[in-house]
Design a protein around this motif. Structure first.
Motif, mmCIF file in Angstrom:
data_model
loop_
_atom_site.group_PDB
_atom_site.id
_atom_site.type_symbol
_atom_site.label_atom_id
_atom_site.label_comp_id
_atom_site.label_asym_id
_atom_site.label_seq_id
_atom_site.Cartn_x
_atom_site.Cartn_y
_atom_site.Cartn_z
ATOM 1 N N VAL A 81 23.726 16.742 25.044
ATOM 2 C CA VAL A 81 25.202 17.096 24.990
ATOM 3 C C VAL A 81 24.574 18.240 24.032
ATOM 4 C CG1 VAL A 81 27.591 17.982 25.555
ATOM 5 C CG2 VAL A 81 26.326 15.552 26.002
ATOM 6 N N GLU A 97 32.494 14.481 26.430
ATOM 7 C CA GLU A 97 31.829 15.733 25.974
ATOM 8 C C GLU A 97 32.825 16.472 25.924
ATOM 9 O OE1 GLU A 97 29.579 17.654 28.699
ATOM 10 O OE2 GLU A 97 29.143 15.286 29.981
ATOM 11 N N HIS A 103 25.478 20.722 29.579
ATOM 12 C CA HIS A 103 25.080 19.455 29.572
ATOM 13 C C HIS A 103 23.454 19.703 29.991
ATOM 14 C CE1 HIS A 103 26.282 15.207 30.917
ATOM 15 N NE2 HIS A 103 25.288 15.301 30.569
#
Length: 137
Positions: A81, A97, A103
């Motif tokens: 991430v 996240e 991502h």
């Protein structure tokens, strides 16, 4: 007769190739979606993501407002991430996240066993889609 047979072979090859590509991709299913009654304009969406052996997602962004909590249900998931390092998470481990994160890697860490995760999104009710693949070069 032979010339009619050639297009059928080409079609079978093309379908076989697209089937092989589809088998390498993740399967995403919405498990739960509900408005948050105490947070106006927000909803929670839970999705299961299942990867076949060697399967992966395309690099992607999620909806701009989405905070995501991911819990590995089975197998091992490799994830990267933002600018952070790629990490492998095993069943029972989790990661998150922040809104606006990129991502870069989301894939099954094994080429022999399937893997799955539960991703829980807290997102603006009108923000969508939940995931957008990166645009190609």
């Amino acid at each position: 007769m032979r010339t009619a047979f050639v297009p059928l072979i080409a079609l079978a090859i093309a379908l076989g190739a697209s089937s092989a590509i589809a088998q390498e991709r993740e399967q995403v299913k919405v498990a739960f979606e509900h408005a948050l009654p105490n947070v106006e304009g927000k909803k929670i969406v839970a999705v299961t993501v299942t990867y076949p052996p060697g399967g992966k997602s395309l690099a992607h962004h999620h909806a701009a407002s989405a905070f995501i909590y991911a819990y590995v249900l089975s197998g091992a998931i490799r994830s990267q991430v933002g600018d952070g390092p790629a990490k492998v998470y095993h069943a029972g481990e989790w990661f998150y996240e922040m809104p606006g994160s990129h991502h870069a890697i989301s894939e099954n860490a094994s080429d022999k066993e399937p893997a799955s995760l539960l991703a829980v999104f807290v997102v603006d009710s009108k923000d969508g889609p939940l995931t957008r693949p990166d645009k190609g070069p």
